[in-house]
Write a protein that holds these residues in place. Structure first.
Motif, PDB file in Angstrom:
ATOM      1  N   TYR A 160       0.858  -1.186   0.000  1.00 18.71           N
ATOM      2  CA  TYR A 160       0.000   0.000   0.000  1.00 18.71           C
ATOM      3  C   TYR A 160       0.889   1.229   0.000  1.00 18.71           C
ATOM      4  N   ASP A 161       0.793   2.017  -1.087  1.00 16.37           N
ATOM      5  CA  ASP A 161       1.593   3.229  -1.225  1.00 16.37           C
ATOM      6  C   ASP A 161       1.006   4.313  -0.312  1.00 16.37           C
ATOM      7  N   ILE A 162       1.789   4.760   0.666  1.00 20.36           N
ATOM      8  CA  ILE A 162       1.316   5.730   1.654  1.00 20.36           C
ATOM      9  C   ILE A 162       0.969   7.066   0.999  1.00 20.36           C
ATOM     10  N   LYS A 163       1.789   7.516   0.039  1.00 18.18           N
ATOM     11  CA  LYS A 163       1.578   8.818  -0.598  1.00 18.18           C
ATOM     12  C   LYS A 163       0.391   8.785  -1.562  1.00 18.18           C
ATOM     13  N   LYS A 164       0.335   7.758  -2.412  1.00 19.75           N
ATOM     14  CA  LYS A 164      -0.722   7.692  -3.429  1.00 19.75           C
ATOM     15  C   LYS A 164      -1.999   7.053  -2.894  1.00 19.75           C
ATOM     16  N   GLU A 165      -1.910   6.441  -1.700  1.00 20.63           N
ATOM     17  CA  GLU A 165      -3.052   5.805  -1.047  1.00 20.63           C
ATOM     18  C   GLU A 165      -3.715   4.761  -1.956  1.00 20.63           C
ATOM     19  N   LYS A 166      -2.886   3.887  -2.502  1.00 21.80           N
ATOM     20  CA  LYS A 166      -3.404   2.789  -3.323  1.00 21.80           C
ATOM     21  C   LYS A 166      -2.425   1.616  -3.269  1.00 21.80           C
ATOM     22  N   ILE A 167      -2.907   0.460  -3.672  1.00 20.99           N
ATOM     23  CA  ILE A 167      -2.070  -0.739  -3.685  1.00 20.99           C
ATOM     24  C   ILE A 167      -1.233  -0.758  -4.955  1.00 20.99           C
ATOM     25  N   ILE A 168       0.048  -1.056  -4.796  1.00 22.01           N
ATOM     26  CA  ILE A 168       0.976  -1.092  -5.930  1.00 22.01           C
ATOM     27  C   ILE A 168       1.726  -2.419  -5.951  1.00 22.01           C
ATOM     28  N   THR A 169       2.346  -2.698  -7.086  1.00 25.30           N
ATOM     29  CA  THR A 169       3.167  -3.899  -7.255  1.00 25.30           C
ATOM     30  C   THR A 169       4.581  -3.470  -7.600  1.00 25.30           C
ATOM     31  N   CYS A 170       5.561  -3.997  -6.882  1.00 25.29           N
ATOM     32  CA  CYS A 170       6.974  -3.688  -7.140  1.00 25.29           C
ATOM     33  C   CYS A 170       7.740  -4.987  -7.361  1.00 25.29           C
ATOM     34  N   ARG A 171       8.537  -5.012  -8.402  1.00 25.91           N
ATOM     35  CA  ARG A 171       9.409  -6.178  -8.602  1.00 25.91           C
ATOM     36  C   ARG A 171      10.606  -6.015  -7.682  1.00 25.91           C
ATOM     37  N   ILE A 172      10.865  -7.023  -6.869  1.00 25.99           N
ATOM     38  CA  ILE A 172      11.860  -6.873  -5.804  1.00 25.99           C
ATOM     39  C   ILE A 172      13.271  -6.669  -6.350  1.00 25.99           C
ATOM     40  N   ASP A 173      13.576  -7.229  -7.519  1.00 28.05           N
ATOM     41  CA  ASP A 173      14.926  -7.024  -8.068  1.00 28.05           C
ATOM     42  C   ASP A 173      15.126  -5.585  -8.533  1.00 28.05           C
ATOM     43  N   GLN A 174      14.037  -4.806  -8.626  1.00 32.10           N
ATOM     44  CA  GLN A 174      14.138  -3.404  -9.019  1.00 32.10           C
ATOM     45  C   GLN A 174      14.296  -2.466  -7.816  1.00 32.10           C
ATOM     46  N   ILE A 175      14.234  -3.032  -6.620  1.00 32.23           N
ATOM     47  CA  ILE A 175      14.506  -2.245  -5.413  1.00 32.23           C
ATOM     48  C   ILE A 175      16.017  -2.082  -5.310  1.00 32.23           C
ATOM     49  N   LYS A 176      16.505  -0.855  -5.389  1.00 32.56           N
ATOM     50  CA  LYS A 176      17.936  -0.613  -5.555  1.00 32.56           C
ATOM     51  C   LYS A 176      18.651  -0.152  -4.285  1.00 32.56           C
ATOM     52  N   THR A 177      17.918  -0.053  -3.190  1.00 36.28           N
ATOM     53  CA  THR A 177      18.553   0.324  -1.927  1.00 36.28           C
ATOM     54  C   THR A 177      18.104  -0.631  -0.834  1.00 36.28           C
ATOM     55  N   LYS A 178      18.717  -0.489   0.300  1.00 38.61           N
ATOM     56  CA  LYS A 178      18.338  -1.300   1.451  1.00 38.61           C
ATOM     57  C   LYS A 178      16.918  -0.974   1.877  1.00 38.61           C
ATOM     58  N   ILE A 179      16.164  -1.981   2.247  1.00 39.38           N
ATOM     59  CA  ILE A 179      14.809  -1.776   2.751  1.00 39.38           C
ATOM     60  C   ILE A 179      14.914  -1.341   4.213  1.00 39.38           C
ATOM     61  N   GLU A 180      14.371  -0.152   4.503  1.00 40.19           N
ATOM     62  CA  GLU A 180      14.511   0.397   5.851  1.00 40.19           C
ATOM     63  C   GLU A 180      13.147   0.721   6.457  1.00 40.19           C
ATOM     64  N   LYS A 181      13.127   0.766   7.756  1.00 39.54           N
ATOM     65  CA  LYS A 181      11.916   1.144   8.475  1.00 39.54           C
ATOM     66  C   LYS A 181      11.722   2.648   8.355  1.00 39.54           C
ATOM     67  N   ALA A 182      10.498   3.064   7.950  1.00 41.79           N
ATOM     68  CA  ALA A 182      10.207   4.490   7.791  1.00 41.79           C
ATOM     69  C   ALA A 182       9.759   5.093   9.121  1.00 41.79           C
ATOM     70  N   ASN A 183       9.853   6.403   9.203  1.00 44.39           N
ATOM     71  CA  ASN A 183       9.412   7.096  10.420  1.00 44.39           C
ATOM     72  C   ASN A 183       7.889   7.175  10.518  1.00 44.39           C
ATOM     73  N   THR A 184       7.220   7.048   9.371  1.00 44.25           N
ATOM     74  CA  THR A 184       5.754   7.131   9.334  1.00 44.25           C
ATOM     75  C   THR A 184       5.126   5.974  10.106  1.00 44.25           C
ATOM     76  N   ILE A 185       4.071   6.283  10.845  1.00 45.19           N
ATOM     77  CA  ILE A 185       3.350   5.256  11.611  1.00 45.19           C
ATOM     78  C   ILE A 185       1.871   5.350  11.275  1.00 45.19           C
ATOM     79  N   LEU A 186       1.252   4.220  10.950  1.00 44.12           N
ATOM     80  CA  LEU A 186      -0.186   4.167  10.733  1.00 44.12           C
ATOM     81  C   LEU A 186      -0.845   3.566  11.963  1.00 44.12           C
ATOM     82  N   ASN A 187      -2.026   4.095  12.320  1.00 45.07           N
ATOM     83  CA  ASN A 187      -2.710   3.504  13.469  1.00 45.07           C
ATOM     84  C   ASN A 187      -3.267   2.131  13.095  1.00 45.07           C
TER      85      ASN A 187
END
Length: 355
Positions: A218-245
């Motif tokens: 779920y894309d937080i900015k666009k507020e919709k579900i997206i699909t990402c190919r994992i081999d196209q992720i080019k940086t380390k996956i990190e925990k964001a500061n944003t928190i959802l209730n």
């Protein structure tokens, strides 16, 4: 592996045997099955421990028995004078669910099916357990008759990177964590880190489709579900500061279910809720192919003209309502890709919005 040794010991005890004979029998079976390490030998201490397990009934067996205690089912005796072990015939003799030859011969299919994903921790363990529980020499010539063909050819470093990212994603899905990473869209040929887009998402699911790894999120900015190919992720996956209730997370997850991709191809879903029924005719060899291997989970066979042609319908989500003449690339790129294999042996007849 202990269970397998116990089964071999019970097999050795089909006739009264001394400890040395039992040890030799088990080690010969180990060598014959060629599992793990041909040089490995089981010690006297190990076999004696297994024999004690048999005495107490502390092993898996397939005898159909009543509620008797396990230790009362089998009676493994030791004749000190003759120095032999034997089963008392007044009690049950352990039985095991042995595979038939045909079952053994099809086991390599399991290994082949799982092979593209064997670096994932859980899958790797399953493959090891299969080889442990069914100690078969898959390299033996007789097992080469069962083969799973795959195009999965990736460099070891790429696989390692995929597994690392996938494992991290699964952990964050479990924790309901918002994650962030830089991503290059699949239709972007660029591979420069400067061309990436930063995503901040709530990961929902890891999918493997046609041997490629995908993140559904779920894309937080666009507020919709997206699909990402994992081999196209080019940086380390990190925990964001944003928190959802928790209520927001629950709402998002409740609205994402297994039906989300029902009217799509694979893992790409149009930004639409409009379902269209597409009627397609297939001729010659293509007709036979789609009859036995549907092109989509919604496929329905309408007409079968003596194996010369068939008409089928499929239901798909489409972004825009198509108008004749139907240009396949404008209808759905995923459908175009799927139908391209049939060359001139298909034709789209009608496309109608499903009520």
């Amino acid at each position: 592996m202990q269970q397998q040794r116990i089964e071999w010991i019970c097999e050795a005890l089909s006739v009264p045997s001394n400890l040395e004979t039992i040890i030799d029998f088990v080690n010969s079976r180990l060598e014959k099955q060629s599992i793990i390490n041909k040089k490995k030998k089981y010690s006297k201490r190990t076999i004696e421990a297994d024999i004690n397990k048999i005495r107490t009934g502390d092993f898996e067996f397939s005898n159909n028995v009543s509620k008797k205690k396990k230790e009362e089912l089998f009676k493994l005796e030791y004749d000190k004078r003759k120095n032999i072990y034997y089963f008392d015939e007044n009690y049950l003799i352990p039985k095991f669910n042995k595979n038939t030859l045909v079952e053994d011969l099809t086991l390599p299919f399991i290994e082949g099916i799982l092979a593209p994903y064997r670096e994932l921790a859980g899958i790797k363990k399953i493959v090891e357990k299969i080889k442990e529980f069914y100690p078969i020499d898959f390299e033996s010539k007789k097992y080469k008759s069962a083969v799973v063909t795959t195009n999965y050819i990736l460099h070891k470093d790429i696989i390692s990177n995929l597994v690392m990212k996938s494992t991290e994603i699964l952990k964050q899905i479990e924790l309901n964590t918002i994650i962030t990473f830089n991503y290059i869209k699949v239709n972007n040929i660029a591979r420069n880190i400067n061309d990436t887009i930063n995503y901040k998402v709530l990961p929902l699911q890891l999918r493997i489709h046609e041997e490629l790894y995908y993140l559904i999120a779920y894309d937080i900015k666009k507020e919709k579900i997206i699909t990402c190919r994992i081999d196209q992720i080019k940086t380390k996956i990190e925990k964001a500061n944003t928190i959802l209730n928790s209520s927001k997370i629950k709402f998002i997850k409740d609205n994402f279910n297994e039906g989300y991709f029902d009217y799509s191809f694979g893992v790409w879903r149009p930004n639409s809720n409009n379902i269209y029924t597409i009627k397609i005719s297939f001729t010659e060899w293509a007709a036979q192919y789609v009859t036995y291997k549907p092109i989509h989970k919604t496929q329905t066979l309408l007409i079968n003209n003596a194996d010369k042609s068939v008409e089928v319908t499929i239901q798909l989500l489409l972004d825009n309502e198509p108008t004749p003449p139907f240009e396949i690339e404008n209808i759905s790129k995923e459908l175009a890709f799927t139908l391209s294999r049939f060359r001139n042996n298909y034709k789209i007849i009608t496309i109608e919005k499903t009520p």
